[in-house]
Design a protein around this motif. Structure first.
Motif, PDB file in Angstrom:
ATOM      1  N   GLY A  71       0.603  -1.318   0.264  1.00 59.19           N
ATOM      2  CA  GLY A  71       0.151  -0.012  -0.272  1.00 59.19           C
ATOM      3  C   GLY A  71       0.708   1.184   0.100  1.00 59.19           C
ATOM      4  O   GLY A  71      -0.024   2.636  -0.073  1.00 59.19           O
ATOM      5  N   ALA A  72       1.923   0.962  -0.274  1.00 62.46           N
ATOM      6  CA  ALA A  72       2.769   2.446  -0.420  1.00 62.46           C
ATOM      7  C   ALA A  72       3.102   2.497  -1.315  1.00 62.46           C
ATOM      8  O   ALA A  72       3.159   2.076  -3.110  1.00 62.46           O
ATOM      9  CB  ALA A  72       4.483   2.024   0.017  1.00 62.46           C
ATOM     10  N   GLN A  73       4.126   4.009  -1.809  1.00 60.16           N
ATOM     11  CA  GLN A  73       3.902   4.668  -2.569  1.00 60.16           C
ATOM     12  C   GLN A  73       4.827   5.992  -2.564  1.00 60.16           C
ATOM     13  O   GLN A  73       5.308   5.949  -1.755  1.00 60.16           O
ATOM     14  CB  GLN A  73       2.774   4.868  -3.461  1.00 60.16           C
ATOM     15  N   THR A  74       5.030   6.862  -3.441  1.00 61.73           N
ATOM     16  CA  THR A  74       6.587   7.359  -2.642  1.00 61.73           C
ATOM     17  C   THR A  74       6.898   9.000  -4.069  1.00 61.73           C
ATOM     18  O   THR A  74       5.630   8.793  -4.730  1.00 61.73           O
ATOM     19  CB  THR A  74       7.962   6.795  -3.052  1.00 61.73           C
ATOM     20  N   ASP A  75       7.134   9.816  -3.917  1.00 57.41           N
ATOM     21  CA  ASP A  75       6.802  11.082  -4.063  1.00 57.41           C
ATOM     22  C   ASP A  75       8.205  11.981  -4.322  1.00 57.41           C
ATOM     23  O   ASP A  75       8.671  11.850  -3.258  1.00 57.41           O
ATOM     24  CB  ASP A  75       5.457  12.231  -3.847  1.00 57.41           C
ATOM     25  N   ALA A  76       8.874  12.836  -5.328  1.00 56.09           N
ATOM     26  CA  ALA A  76       9.834  13.867  -5.154  1.00 56.09           C
ATOM     27  C   ALA A  76       9.536  14.866  -5.559  1.00 56.09           C
ATOM     28  O   ALA A  76       8.537  15.177  -6.360  1.00 56.09           O
ATOM     29  CB  ALA A  76      10.684  12.940  -6.602  1.00 56.09           C
ATOM     30  N   ASN A  77       9.584  16.245  -4.544  1.00 52.06           N
ATOM     31  CA  ASN A  77       9.970  17.051  -4.570  1.00 52.06           C
ATOM     32  C   ASN A  77      10.485  17.616  -5.829  1.00 52.06           C
ATOM     33  O   ASN A  77      10.963  17.444  -6.302  1.00 52.06           O
ATOM     34  CB  ASN A  77      10.464  17.695  -3.812  1.00 52.06           C
ATOM     35  N   ASN A  78       9.851  18.694  -6.002  1.00 55.91           N
ATOM     36  CA  ASN A  78      10.214  19.697  -7.812  1.00 55.91           C
ATOM     37  C   ASN A  78      11.195  20.435  -7.078  1.00 55.91           C
ATOM     38  O   ASN A  78      11.698  20.921  -6.356  1.00 55.91           O
ATOM     39  CB  ASN A  78       8.671  20.397  -8.080  1.00 55.91           C
ATOM     40  N   ASN A  79      12.006  20.772  -7.813  1.00 57.10           N
ATOM     41  CA  ASN A  79      12.952  22.458  -7.910  1.00 57.10           C
ATOM     42  C   ASN A  79      12.823  22.713  -8.490  1.00 57.10           C
ATOM     43  O   ASN A  79      12.603  23.108 -10.478  1.00 57.10           O
ATOM     44  CB  ASN A  79      14.014  21.504  -7.351  1.00 57.10           C
ATOM     45  N   VAL A  80      13.429  24.092  -8.785  1.00 57.98           N
ATOM     46  CA  VAL A  80      13.809  25.243 -10.106  1.00 57.98           C
ATOM     47  C   VAL A  80      15.398  25.681  -9.708  1.00 57.98           C
ATOM     48  O   VAL A  80      16.338  25.666  -8.265  1.00 57.98           O
ATOM     49  CB  VAL A  80      13.279  26.384  -9.486  1.00 57.98           C
ATOM     50  N   VAL A  81      15.870  25.681 -10.853  1.00 58.83           N
ATOM     51  CA  VAL A  81      17.554  25.081 -11.074  1.00 58.83           C
ATOM     52  C   VAL A  81      17.591  26.572 -11.993  1.00 58.83           C
ATOM     53  O   VAL A  81      17.024  26.363 -13.033  1.00 58.83           O
ATOM     54  CB  VAL A  81      18.270  23.934 -11.300  1.00 58.83           C
ATOM     55  N   PRO A  82      18.869  26.792 -11.659  1.00 56.51           N
ATOM     56  CA  PRO A  82      19.657  27.449 -13.436  1.00 56.51           C
ATOM     57  C   PRO A  82      19.920  26.624 -14.245  1.00 56.51           C
ATOM     58  O   PRO A  82      21.091  25.022 -13.952  1.00 56.51           O
ATOM     59  CB  PRO A  82      21.030  28.140 -13.337  1.00 56.51           C
ATOM     60  N   THR A  83      19.920  26.541 -15.797  1.00 56.56           N
ATOM     61  CA  THR A  83      20.883  25.884 -17.211  1.00 56.56           C
ATOM     62  C   THR A  83      21.244  26.095 -18.041  1.00 56.56           C
ATOM     63  O   THR A  83      20.912  27.700 -18.324  1.00 56.56           O
ATOM     64  CB  THR A  83      18.959  25.452 -17.386  1.00 56.56           C
ATOM     65  N   LEU A  84      22.248  25.778 -18.605  1.00 57.35           N
ATOM     66  CA  LEU A  84      22.866  26.346 -19.657  1.00 57.35           C
ATOM     67  C   LEU A  84      22.316  25.379 -20.844  1.00 57.35           C
ATOM     68  O   LEU A  84      22.527  23.686 -21.025  1.00 57.35           O
ATOM     69  CB  LEU A  84      24.408  26.249 -19.438  1.00 57.35           C
ATOM     70  N   ALA A  85      22.259  26.133 -21.856  1.00 57.42           N
ATOM     71  CA  ALA A  85      21.644  24.607 -23.447  1.00 57.42           C
ATOM     72  C   ALA A  85      22.516  25.294 -24.154  1.00 57.42           C
ATOM     73  O   ALA A  85      22.948  26.813 -24.306  1.00 57.42           O
ATOM     74  CB  ALA A  85      20.178  25.112 -23.784  1.00 57.42           C
ATOM     75  N   VAL A  86      23.331  24.602 -25.089  1.00 57.41           N
ATOM     76  CA  VAL A  86      24.280  24.649 -25.690  1.00 57.41           C
ATOM     77  C   VAL A  86      23.450  24.061 -27.572  1.00 57.41           C
ATOM     78  O   VAL A  86      23.791  22.663 -27.178  1.00 57.41           O
ATOM     79  CB  VAL A  86      25.698  23.875 -25.649  1.00 57.41           C
ATOM     80  N   GLU A  87      23.485  24.210 -28.306  1.00 58.30           N
ATOM     81  CA  GLU A  87      22.834  24.243 -29.424  1.00 58.30           C
ATOM     82  C   GLU A  87      23.494  24.435 -30.932  1.00 58.30           C
ATOM     83  O   GLU A  87      23.842  25.805 -31.029  1.00 58.30           O
ATOM     84  CB  GLU A  87      21.467  24.927 -29.566  1.00 58.30           C
ATOM     85  N   TYR A  88      23.569  23.629 -31.527  1.00 62.16           N
ATOM     86  CA  TYR A  88      24.280  23.754 -33.014  1.00 62.16           C
ATOM     87  C   TYR A  88      23.583  23.561 -33.908  1.00 62.16           C
ATOM     88  O   TYR A  88      22.671  22.264 -33.924  1.00 62.16           O
ATOM     89  CB  TYR A  88      25.647  22.464 -33.151  1.00 62.16           C
ATOM     90  N   PHE A  89      23.793  24.344 -35.232  1.00 62.30           N
ATOM     91  CA  PHE A  89      22.680  24.039 -35.918  1.00 62.30           C
ATOM     92  C   PHE A  89      23.285  23.576 -37.314  1.00 62.30           C
ATOM     93  O   PHE A  89      23.922  24.323 -38.138  1.00 62.30           O
ATOM     94  CB  PHE A  89      22.020  25.980 -36.587  1.00 62.30           C
TER      95      PHE A  89
END
Length: 228
Positions: A60-78
């Motif tokens: 009868g058990a279940q789990t949950d992970a908390n939400n979070n807000v973080v900085p992100t760096l994305a690098v994209e090549y066309f």
């Protein structure tokens, strides 16, 4: 030869400083795009399979992970004007709590760092005014670092918890909106990840519980982009 190289170095630096650098100039049609984003990680972490539970702890058990807000760096090549490859860099920190029969356990796994290494191939759809919605997809690997047993289970004798790294994939959609014609823009992005991990709990060297969890978070980002 050493003296020749030493004498030539100041000239080389001077030439580099005076030479034009069109590759680094901002351009709406540049090959590279860098994004600095604020990212909300809407985590998931529910149990989908019990692999080892000799004490019957998960009935009868279940789990949950908390939400979070973080900085992100994305690098994209066309690769072409409308096709690009993108990778991101960020760590996100979470803890896991109980639900259902485990609701009193408010801290099961503490301070787990997740690195969601991701590479997506994206298709951009140019609209008027330089606005470019896009869709993408690609593989991901979730690396779990520094996970610790939480305060709810340490009194029960749990001394160690280990979460397995997981291979999965991500679906992506978003839009790039230009601010000017010099490569600056605003980026809005959404990713849905699909990945699994197995959490193993130990008392000393003895495994007392092993559960498989889906880790299928929504990852929503917004921020500034610079293309050059």
């Amino acid at each position: 030869m050493k003296k020749l190289i030493t004498a030539a170095l100041p000239l080389a630096f001077a030439a580099a400083a005076l030479a034009p650098a069109p590759a680094l100039a901002g351009s709406a049609e540049g090959k590279l795009q860098v994004k600095v984003l604020g990212t909300a990680v809407l985590a998931d972490g529910k149990i989908v399979e019990v692999k080892n539970d000799p004490l019957g702890l998960t009935t009868g058990a279940q789990t949950d992970a908390n939400n979070n807000v973080v900085p992100t760096l994305a690098v994209e090549y066309f690769l072409t004007p409308n096709i690009s490859a993108e990778t991101i860099c960020c760590f996100t920190q979470h803890h896991v709590s109980g639900r259902g029969a485990l609701a009193p356990a408010t801290n099961i796994v503490d301070h787990v760092l997740i690195l969601p290494a991701t590479l997506t191939l994206k298709y951009h759809m140019p609209l008027g005014g330089g606005i470019k919605p896009y869709v993408g997809a690609g593989p991901s690997v979730f690396f779990y670092i520094d996970e610790k047993p939480g305060s709810s289970i340490v009194p029960l004798g749990v001394t160690k918890v280990k979460m397995s790294n997981g291979v999965g994939f991500a679906l992506q959609a978003g839009v790039d909106i230009p601010i000017n014609d010099k490569g600056m823009g605003i980026s809005l992005d959404a990713k849905k990840y699909f990945s699994d991990t197995t959490a193993r709990f130990y008392a000393g060297n003895t495994e007392v519980l092993a559960t498989k969890h889906t880790m299928d978070p929504w990852v929503l980002s917004a921020g500034l982009a610079y293309r050059f």
